[in-house]
Design an enzyme around this catalytic site. Structure first.
Site, PDB file in Angstrom:
ATOM      1  N   GLY A   1      -6.868 -32.863  -0.942  1.00 26.57           N
ATOM      2  CA  GLY A   1      -6.789 -33.365  -2.024  1.00 26.57           C
ATOM      3  C   GLY A   1      -6.804 -34.751  -2.576  1.00 26.57           C
ATOM      4  O   GLY A   1      -6.677 -35.833  -1.327  1.00 26.57           O
ATOM      5  N   HIS A   2      -6.882 -35.866  -3.213  1.00 27.85           N
ATOM      6  CA  HIS A   2      -6.516 -36.773  -4.027  1.00 27.85           C
ATOM      7  C   HIS A   2      -5.368 -37.558  -3.290  1.00 27.85           C
ATOM      8  O   HIS A   2      -4.812 -37.019  -3.323  1.00 27.85           O
ATOM      9  CB  HIS A   2      -7.438 -37.554  -4.964  1.00 27.85           C
ATOM     10  CG  HIS A   2      -6.506 -36.652  -6.426  1.00 27.85           C
ATOM     11  ND1 HIS A   2      -6.654 -35.870  -6.573  1.00 27.85           N
ATOM     12  CD2 HIS A   2      -5.458 -37.058  -6.377  1.00 27.85           C
ATOM     13  CE1 HIS A   2      -5.736 -35.015  -7.172  1.00 27.85           C
ATOM     14  NE2 HIS A   2      -5.131 -36.642  -7.416  1.00 27.85           N
ATOM     15  N   GLY A   3      -6.029 -39.280  -2.515  1.00 25.78           N
ATOM     16  CA  GLY A   3      -4.690 -39.464  -2.126  1.00 25.78           C
ATOM     17  C   GLY A   3      -4.202 -39.382  -0.944  1.00 25.78           C
ATOM     18  O   GLY A   3      -2.614 -39.679  -0.339  1.00 25.78           O
TER      19      GLY A   3
END
Length: 341
Positions: A235-237
């Protein structure tokens, strides 16, 4: 080549006839004359008796197998190195296929290869020895490090940075928009712009159809030497330290942080913003809702120390028996109370 020649190249001791000819490698169950195989672990010793292999790679503690063999402390690693001597993946010649589409201000090293229907966006840099197989799309501002291989049908989104000596298997998507939405008072969702980017370190391998998303701000980072299996979602980050191992169908929710040498077995799920310490290991299908300390082995959902999980699992299997015992005790207590009344 002869077994003795292999022993020299692999820095192994040879036992038995060093002049036997080795023409290939195979698993111990499938190996035949002229083929080299290996076993590791005591549970596979029984397979030696039935093998048709010409020679074996064995740990020193295994007794004489009755076959020529190479001795090493790490049979699987030596087998992998031997396999590389016999199998060389085809490397296409440098050059750009005439159907490739190249944007403006793009730098492509003369030793790189771009296959049919590759699309390269503006301001992209492709370094020495890079191989990009057919139908890949690189958005604008992408950087691909030296000798990286990108297999067919990958999509590399804007500003993604890929290190040297990486391998991306078919269908990988790097830098797609993270899943970011803000709830509105009327029940609808407002899209959070995903302005960040993805950074992949040197020596990373990413399996087929794996996705690594970019965040709203900042970067999603994959540490050098990390190996990611097929069908993994990062996922993002998120970030991983160096030399992590993520097996098929692992899912990392946004902002998860992995230390160095973390191992997540198949179908492990990690909640958002969880931190997992260096060298931690999660067994298959574990669910990790909170931080894990360095060096910990966890299992189950919610993830718990593996030793406790084994005790819980043993009790779980006995639940019908325990339930029956409790019901019997309840009936006896009820009977005694009835008599007392």
């Amino acid at each position: 080549m002869k077994l003795g020649q292999l022993a020299e190249q692999l820095s192994c001791a040879v036992e038995g006839n060093s002049d036997v000819e080795i023409r290939g490698l195979a698993s111990i169950q499938q190996a035949g004359p002229g083929e080299l195989s290996f076993i590791e672990g005591d549970k596979h010793i029984r397979l030696i008796k039935g093998t048709r292999a010409e020679a074996l790679i064995l740990h020193p503690k295994i007794l004489d197998p009755g076959l020529p063999c190479l001795r090493t402390e790490n049979p699987r690693l030596v087998f992998a190195r031997a396999l590389a001597l016999f199998y060389q993946p085809r490397r296409p010649r440098p050059g750009i296929h005439p159907t490739a589409v190249i944007g403006q201000n793009v730098r492509i090293d003369s030793t790189a290869h771009l296959g049919p229907h590759v699309v390269v966006g503006d301001d992209t840099v492709i370094e020495a020895g890079v191989i990009i197989h057919p139908n890949c799309t690189l958005y604008e501002g992408v950087r691909v490090g030296a000798h990286t291989v990108i297999h067919a049908n990958c999509a590399i989104h804007e500003r993604t940075e890929i290190g040297a000596e990486c391998i991306l298997q078919s269908g990988v998507v790097l830098g797609g928009e993270g899943f970011g939405f803000v709830p509105m008072a009327d029940g609808s969702w407002h899209k959070m712009p995903q302005s960040g980017y993805v950074v992949v370190g040197d020596g990373v391998e990413v399996g087929a159809n794996t996705t690594i998303d970019r965040p709203a701000v900042g970067s999603t980072e994959i540490g050098c030497g990390t190996k990611i299996d097929n069908l993994v979602m990062v996922g993002h980050g998120c970030s991983t330290g160096e030399h992590c191992l993520l097996v098929s169908q692992v899912g990392l929710a946004g902002g998860a942080r992995l230390g160095r040498n973390v191992m997540l077995a198949g179908q492990v799920g990690v909640a958002d913003h969880v931190t997992i310490g260096d060298r931690a290991v999660a067994t298959a299908q574990s669910g990790i809702p909170s931080d894990i300390e360095a060096g910990t082995l966890v299992s189950g959902y919610p993830a718990m120390p593996h030793s406790i999980f084994l005790r819980v699992a043993a009790i779980y299997r006995r639940l019908p028996e325990l339930y029956a015992a409790v019901r019997d005790l309840q009936r006896k207590v009820s009977a005694l109370q009835h008599r007392a009344d």
